[in-house]
Motif scaffolding. Structure first.
Motif, PDB file in Angstrom:
ATOM      1  N   ILE A  83      12.516   0.865  -0.091  1.00 24.15           N
ATOM      2  CA  ILE A  83      12.272   0.188   1.191  1.00 24.15           C
ATOM      3  C   ILE A  83      11.017  -0.674   1.103  1.00 24.15           C
ATOM      4  O   ILE A  83      10.996  -1.815   1.587  1.00 24.15           O
ATOM      5  N   ALA A  84       9.955  -0.176   0.463  1.00 25.02           N
ATOM      6  CA  ALA A  84       8.725  -0.952   0.317  1.00 25.02           C
ATOM      7  C   ALA A  84       8.967  -2.202  -0.520  1.00 25.02           C
ATOM      8  O   ALA A  84       8.473  -3.292  -0.188  1.00 25.02           O
ATOM      9  N   ILE A  85       9.750  -2.086  -1.582  1.00 18.41           N
ATOM     10  CA  ILE A  85      10.045  -3.251  -2.425  1.00 18.41           C
ATOM     11  C   ILE A  85      10.889  -4.268  -1.666  1.00 18.41           C
ATOM     12  O   ILE A  85      10.646  -5.481  -1.757  1.00 18.41           O
ATOM     13  N   VAL A  86      11.875  -3.796  -0.913  1.00 18.93           N
ATOM     14  CA  VAL A  86      12.725  -4.713  -0.145  1.00 18.93           C
ATOM     15  C   VAL A  86      11.907  -5.457   0.905  1.00 18.93           C
ATOM     16  O   VAL A  86      12.058  -6.677   1.077  1.00 18.93           O
ATOM     17  N   ILE A  87      11.027  -4.772   1.598  1.00  9.16           N
ATOM     18  CA  ILE A  87      10.174  -5.420   2.604  1.00  9.16           C
ATOM     19  C   ILE A  87       9.271  -6.446   1.944  1.00  9.16           C
ATOM     20  O   ILE A  87       9.110  -7.570   2.439  1.00  9.16           O
ATOM     21  N   VAL A 147       0.833  -1.206   0.000  1.00 10.94           N
ATOM     22  CA  VAL A 147       0.000   0.000   0.000  1.00 10.94           C
ATOM     23  C   VAL A 147       0.866   1.254   0.000  1.00 10.94           C
ATOM     24  O   VAL A 147       0.613   2.198  -0.758  1.00 10.94           O
ATOM     25  N   VAL A 148       1.901   1.270   0.830  1.00 13.16           N
ATOM     26  CA  VAL A 148       2.787   2.435   0.888  1.00 13.16           C
ATOM     27  C   VAL A 148       3.495   2.628  -0.451  1.00 13.16           C
ATOM     28  O   VAL A 148       3.601   3.747  -0.960  1.00 13.16           O
ATOM     29  N   GLY A 149       3.968   1.542  -1.056  1.00  7.79           N
ATOM     30  CA  GLY A 149       4.644   1.634  -2.341  1.00  7.79           C
ATOM     31  C   GLY A 149       3.725   2.134  -3.438  1.00  7.79           C
ATOM     32  O   GLY A 149       4.106   2.999  -4.240  1.00  7.79           O
ATOM     33  N   LEU A 150       2.500   1.615  -3.478  1.00  3.22           N
ATOM     34  CA  LEU A 150       1.548   2.070  -4.501  1.00  3.22           C
ATOM     35  C   LEU A 150       1.128   3.517  -4.274  1.00  3.22           C
ATOM     36  O   LEU A 150       0.983   4.287  -5.221  1.00  3.22           O
TER      37      LEU A 150
END
Length: 71
Positions: free
Chosen positions: A32-36, A14-17
Motif C-alpha cells: 500500500i505504501a509503494i502504491v501510494i 516513512v510508513v514503508g521504511l
C-alpha cells in the motif's frame, strides 16, 4: 493539489521504511505504501513539461543535417 500530494507521499515513505525495519514486516502495508508513493509520483510528473517536443523544434537546420548524416 500538489500541497496535498507531497505530505501524503512523505507519510507513505516513512510508513514503508518503518515497516521494513521490523523483524516481521507486513507485506500488505508495504504494498500500500509503494502504491501510494507511485501514484503520487505519477501525479507530480504529469504536471512537468516534456522537453523532447521543445528540443526538436529548437534545433537548427545544421543540427538536423548532422543528425541525419550519422544514421
Amino acid at each position: 493539489m500538489k500541497k496535498l500530494i507531497l505530505p501524503v507521499m512523505l507519510v507513505a515513505i516513512v510508513v514503508g521504511l518503518y515497516e521494513q525495519t521490523k523483524a516481521k514486516p507486513n507485506i500488505f502495508i508495504l504494498i500500500i505504501a509503494i502504491v501510494i508513493f507511485m501514484y503520487g509520483m505519477m501525479r507530480l510528473s504529469a504536471k512537468t513539461l516534456h522537453n523532447q517536443n521543445h528540443s526538436i523544434e529548437d534545433k537548427t537546420i545544421e543540427e538536423e543535417d548532422d543528425a541525419n548524416e550519422g544514421r
